[in-house]
Scaffold this active site. Structure first.
Site: not given
Lengths: 268, 67
Positions: A102, A163, A189-190, A211-212
C-alpha cells in the site's frame, strides 16, 4: 448465488473489508478485531525497531500468521516518493519478497491528504521494480486513471480525512472514480461507522480499508463484526440493484384492490 | 574503533562486524527485521557477508501496527 470475490493483482479474496492494525490496546485485541472483521488483507506499518529494549517482546507479525492473512505493508508517515520507495523496499525484504503493498505519500501532517505528484512518481518507480501497488489517492478521477495507467493494481481514494470518521463526503467523486477506472476501487480512509462502509459499497466500490473506525470504537471487536456485515450488506445491495428513487410520488407496497369497505363517517 | 549510526543513534564498535554479528550484538538475531545500509537494502542472504564500516548509516525496521 455466484461467488463474488475481490480480485487484486490476480488473486481472489472473499472479504472486501481490509483492515489496519494501528491504535489497538494490545496484540490480542488486534487479533480479535481482525478475526471478527473477516478481513484477509491486513495492513501494517514499517518502523525502526527498538534496540536494547524488551528484546523478548512479541512482534505484530507473530499475531498475524501469513498462512492466514495477506500482509499489506504501507508507507504511512512518508512525505516523499523517495521515503515511500525506501520503506517498501525494506518491507519487501522484511516479508521475504512479498510484493503487494500500500503506497501512501502524504502532503502534510495536518490533513494527511495525499501528495499526488509524489504519489504518482513513487507508483511509477514501484511498478518498475515489480511491486503490486495499491495506492491511497485523492478522489480525483483523472489522477486515479493516471495511477491505473501506471500499472497500480488498485486505487484507494479517501472518502474523508484519515482517522476523521467523517464518512463518505463526496459520493459523486467516488462514483466518477469507479466509472473511470477498471482496477478495483477501495475507499481508504474516512469511514466512521457501519453505515459509511455500506454506503461506499452501495456506490459500487470494490472494497473498503479502515483502521480507526474499528480500533477507536469503544468495543473494537463488536465494531469489526459490524463492519464485516456492513460491507457484505452494501455489496449485496449494490449487486441486487436498488429500486429507483421516486422523489414526488408514493407507491403503496400492498394491493390497492380488495380492501374492506370504508367505514361510514360517524354522525356528528 | 569505528562509529556507525543505527536508527538515528551513533554507536561505537570495537571493530568492523558483519551485519549478522551486528544484529546479534543488538539482540536482534532471529528477529523479523530488515536492514538498510547507506540507503541500500542488505538482503538476509548477505547479512553474513556484508561488513559494517566506519561511518555507515543503518536502518533496522520491523512491522508495527498501522493503517
Amino acid at each position: 448465488m455466484a461467488e463474488d470475490k475481490l480480485v487484486v493483482a490476480g488473486k481472489p479474496y472473499r472479504s472486501r473489508l481490509l483492515v489496519g492494525t494501528g491504535k489497538y490496546k494490545d496484540f490480542a485485541e488486534t487479533r480479535a478485531a481482525i478475526e471478527a472483521s473477516g478481513a484477509e488483507i491486513v495492513t501494517v506499518a514499517i518502523r525502526r525497531t527498538n534496540i536494547g529494549q524488551n528484546a523478548n517482546e512479541p512482534s505484530l507479525l507473530e499475531f498475524l500468521p501469513t498462512s492466514r492473512y495477506t500482509i499489506l505493508p504501507n508507507t504511512a508517515g512518508c512525505y516523499s516518493a523517495q521515503d515511500a520507495l525506501r520503506t517498501l523496499r525494506l518491507a519487501r525484504e522484511l516479508l521475504d519478497g512479498h510484493d503487494l503493498v500500500k503506497l501512501e505519500v502524504l502532503g502534510d501532517s495536518h490533513s494527511l491528504y495525499p501528495n499526488m505528484p509524489e504519489t504518482l512518481d513513487a507508483a511509477k518507480q514501484l511498478v518498475k521494480e515489480g511491486f503490486k501497488v495499491m495506492v491511497y489517492c485523492s478522489d480525483d478521477p483523472i489522477q486515479a486513471k493516471m495511477l491505473e495507467d501506471l500499472g497500480c493494481v488498485a486505487v484507494m481514494p479517501l472518502a474523508s480525512l484519515i482517522g476523521s470518521g467523517m464518512g463518505i463526503l463526496n459520493p459523486w467523486n467516488l462514483q466518477l472514480v469507479i466509472d473511470r477506472v477498471k482496477v478495483p476501487v477501495l475507499v481508504d480512509a474516512g469511514v466512521g461507522t457501519a453505515s459509511d462502509a455500506a454506503i461506499a459499497m452501495e456506490l459500487g466500490c470494490d472494497g473498503v480499508l479502515m483502521n480507526t473506525a474499528i480500533a477507536a470504537a469503544k468495543d473494537p471487536v463488536r465494531m469489526a463484526r459490524a463492519m464485516h456485515q456492513a460491507v457484505e450488506a452494501g455489496r449485496d445491495a449494490f449487486l441486487a440493484g436498488r429500486m429507483p428513487k421516486k422523489l414526488y410520488s408514493a407507491t403503496p407496497s400492498s394491493p390497492t384492490e380488495g380492501a374492506i369497505a370504508p367505514s361510514q363517517p360517524k354522525a356528528a | 574503533m569505528i562509529q556507525i549510526t543505527v536508527n538515528g543513534n551513533t554507536r561505537a564498535l570495537e571493530r568492523s562486524l558483519d551485519v549478522a554479528a551486528l544484529l546479534a550484538a543488538l539482540q536482534l538475531a532471529g528477529k523479523k527485521v530488515a536492514v538498510e545500509r547507506n540507503g541500500e537494502i542488505i538482503p538476509k542472504s548477505a547479512h553474513g557477508s556484508t561488513l559494517v564500516l566506519d561511518g555507515d548509516q543503518l536502518e533496522i525496521v520491523v512491522a508495527v501496527g498501522g493503517g
